[in-house]
Write an enzyme that holds these catalytic residues in place. Structure first.
Site, PDB file in Angstrom:
ATOM      1  N   ASP A 271     -20.699   3.683 -12.604  1.00 26.69           N
ATOM      2  CA  ASP A 271     -20.898   3.863 -11.171  1.00 26.69           C
ATOM      3  C   ASP A 271     -21.544   2.599 -10.645  1.00 26.69           C
ATOM      4  OD1 ASP A 271     -23.726   4.596 -12.249  1.00 26.69           O
ATOM      5  OD2 ASP A 271     -23.981   4.330 -10.102  1.00 26.69           O
ATOM      6  N   CYS A 309      -2.362  -5.799  -4.520  1.00 24.42           N
ATOM      7  CA  CYS A 309      -3.062  -4.539  -4.246  1.00 24.42           C
ATOM      8  C   CYS A 309      -2.147  -3.555  -3.522  1.00 24.42           C
ATOM      9  CB  CYS A 309      -4.298  -4.812  -3.398  1.00 24.42           C
ATOM     10  SG  CYS A 309      -5.222  -3.310  -3.027  1.00 24.42           S
ATOM     11  N   CYS A 311      -3.262  -0.842  -1.834  1.00 24.50           N
ATOM     12  CA  CYS A 311      -4.039   0.005  -0.918  1.00 24.50           C
ATOM     13  C   CYS A 311      -3.491  -0.045   0.512  1.00 24.50           C
ATOM     14  CB  CYS A 311      -5.517  -0.408  -0.940  1.00 24.50           C
ATOM     15  SG  CYS A 311      -5.968  -1.703   0.218  1.00 24.50           S
ATOM     16  N   CYS A 314      -4.274  -3.328   2.478  1.00 24.99           N
ATOM     17  CA  CYS A 314      -3.432  -4.478   2.138  1.00 24.99           C
ATOM     18  C   CYS A 314      -1.984  -4.279   2.612  1.00 24.99           C
ATOM     19  CB  CYS A 314      -3.483  -4.757   0.641  1.00 24.99           C
ATOM     20  SG  CYS A 314      -5.079  -5.429   0.131  1.00 24.99           S
ATOM     21  N   HIS A 340     -10.288  -0.946   0.660  1.00 24.74           N
ATOM     22  CA  HIS A 340      -9.642  -1.887  -0.268  1.00 24.74           C
ATOM     23  C   HIS A 340     -10.453  -2.023  -1.560  1.00 24.74           C
ATOM     24  CE1 HIS A 340      -8.046  -5.411  -2.190  1.00 24.74           C
ATOM     25  NE2 HIS A 340      -9.286  -5.856  -2.219  1.00 24.74           N
TER      26      HIS A 340
HETATM   27 ZN   LIG Z   1      -6.092  -3.662  -0.968  1.00 26.38          ZN
END
Ligand SMILES: [Zn+2]
Length: 376
Positions: A271, A309, A311, A314, A340
C-alpha cells in the site's frame, strides 16, 4: 459462500509469487497494490472508478477514522463498506504508525499509547484491545495488529525492546481479535514483523509471530527513510523468515521500482499514498519514469501521458490539457492524474502477475528498469 481467508499460490518464479486471496467480500490477486483510502475516501476518486483501475482491495486508516468521524459512528451507520460505498475487501492499519507520525503529546507505556489528536487536540488512547475494537467497528476485512514502529536510526537495544513490546502487543491483538465474535469469523488478522534492518531481530520477531499464528504477515518498520538500498538489503532475508504459505505485506511501499524489487524478493502485498498524493501534486508515473506535468515542455504536447497506458485519462486527454489543469489548480487535474497513477500502478501489478505466471519475471523486471530509468 466465499471462504473467510484462503491464500493460494498459483505460480512462483525465483522468489516472486503470484496467487489469490479468497475472502468473503471477494478475491484479491497477488502481488496486490492497495490504494490508500485514508479518511473513507481514495482522494479525488469515486469508489467505482477505483475499482475500474483494477484495485481488488483498499486500505483504510484507523487513526484518521477514529478521530473523524469516529469508529462508533461508522458502526452505527452500517460499517465502513456501506459508509463509503465500497463492497470489496478493506484492510485497515492499526493506527500505531500514524499515532507516532501525526499526533502530539504521545505517551507510550506497556498498556498502549495516549495521544492528542492532530485535528483538535482532544485526548485519545490506543492499545492492542482498542485498536482491534476500532477495526471491528469499522468492519475491516483484514485487521492489522497494533504495533510500535520505532524510528529506524535508533540503537539496536532500543529497536530490540520496541520489537519485543510489539510482539507482546501482537499476542494481545490476537486475543482481542479472536474475542470479536461474528467479525472474527468473517475477517482476517495479520501480524507485523519489526526489527528494523537487523537480521537476527527480524528473525526473533518472525518466530514470535509464527508461534502466535496469523492469516498473513506484514513487514513493518521499512520505508521510513532508510533508502531503497537498505530496504532491499532487508528484503533479502525478511520475507523468507515468514511462513511461505501466507501472504507477505510490505507496509507503506512504494515507488514503482520499489514494488518490482520487493516482488522480486518475495513480497505479495503493498500500500502507498504515492500514486494518489503525487497525482494531486502534478506528478504522473509512466513506463518511462515519472513526469512533472507542471513542466513547460508539456504545454503544447498533444500526446497522452503514456502511450502504453490503457486508462481513461490517457485515452481521452492530452498532456497539454493536463498541464494546463495542474498549472491552473483545477481539481479535475488532480482527479485525472490520480486516475492515471492508480491505473498505472494496477497495470504494473498485472504485468508482474502475468510475468510470474509465465516464468519470465526477471526479463520483465529488467525491461521495466531499462525503460523506467532511461534518460530521455
Ligand atoms: Zn493513463
Amino acid at each position: 459462500m466465499n471462504p473467510r481467508f484462503q491464500f493460494s499460490i498459483h505460480a512462483t518464479d525465483g522468489k516472486a509469487r503470484t496467487g489469490t486471496i479468497q475472502m468473503r467480500r471477494g478475491e484479491i490477486r497477488t502481488p496486490a497494490f492497495m490504494p490508500v483510502g485514508t479518511a473513507a475516501t481514495v482522494k479525488a476518486m469515486k469508489p467505482q472508478d477505483v475499482r475500474a483501475t483494477g484495485a481488488d482491495i483498499l486500505l483504510g486508516n484507523t487513526y484518521h477514522l477514529m478521530l473523524r468521524p469516529g469508529a462508533e459512528r461508522v458502526a452505527r451507520l452500517g460499517g465502513l463498506h456501506k459508509f463509503m460505498n465500497w463492497d470489496r475487501p478493506i484492510l485497515t492499519d492499526s493506527g500505531g504508525y500514524q499515532v507516532m507520525s501525526l499526533s502530539e503529546l504521545r505517551k507510550i507505556t506497556e498498556e498502549g499509547v495516549t495521544f492528542a489528536s492532530h485535528i483538535d487536540g482532544s485526548r485519545h488512547m490506543l492499545s492492542p484491545e482498542r485498536s482491534m475494537e476500532i477495526q471491528r467497528l469499522l468492519g475491516s476485512d483484514i485487521v492489522m495488529c497494533f504495533d510500535e514502529c520505532p524510528k529506524i536510526d535508533q540503537p539496536r537495544d532500543v529497536i530490540a525492546r520496541s520489537m519485543e513490546m510489539s510482539m507482546r502487543w501482537a499476542k494481545r491483538s490476537r486475543a482481542a481479535f479472536d474475542a470479536g465474535g461474528e467479525h472474527a469469523a468473517n475477517s482476517a488478522l495479520f501480524g507485523i514483523q519489526q526489527g528494523a534492518l537487523d537480521e537476527s531481530l527480524r528473525k526473533t520477531s518472525a518466530d514470535a509471530l509464527t508461534e502466535i499464528g496469523f492469516d498473513g504477515y506484514a513487514i513493518g518498520g521499512l520505508a521510513v527513510g532508510e533508502g531503497q538500498e537498505a530496504m532491499f538489503a532487508t528484503l533479502e532475508f525478511a520475507p523468507g523468515q515468514l511462513p511461505a504459505d501466507r501472504p507477505r505485506y510490505l507496509m507503506g511501499v512504494g515507488k514503482p521500482d520499489d514494488l518490482v524489487g520487493a516482488v522480486e524478493r518475495g513480497v505479495d502485498m503493498f500500500d502507498c499514498v504515492l500514486p494518489t498524493r503525487s497525482g494531486r501534486n502534478g506528478q504522473a508515473f509512466t513506463w518511462n519514469g515519472p513526469l512533472n506535468m507542471r513542466n513547460a515542455r508539456h504545454a503544447e504536447d498533444t500526446g497522452p501521458i503514456d502511450e502504453r497506458c490503457k486508462c481513461p485519462t490517457c485515452g481521452t486527454y492530452t498532456r497539454a490539457y493536463l498541464h494546463h489543469l495542474i498549472k491552473a489548480g483545477e481539481m479535475l487535474g488532480a482527479m485525472l492524474l490520480t486516475e492515471h497513477n492508480l491505473s498505472f500502478y494496477q497495470q504494473l501489478m498485472q504485468g508482474m502477475r502475468d510475468a510470474i505466471a509465465e516464468q519470465r519475471f526477471s526479463t520483465f523486471a529488467a525491461d521495466f528498469r531499462r525503460d523506467y530509468f532511461r534518460k530521455e
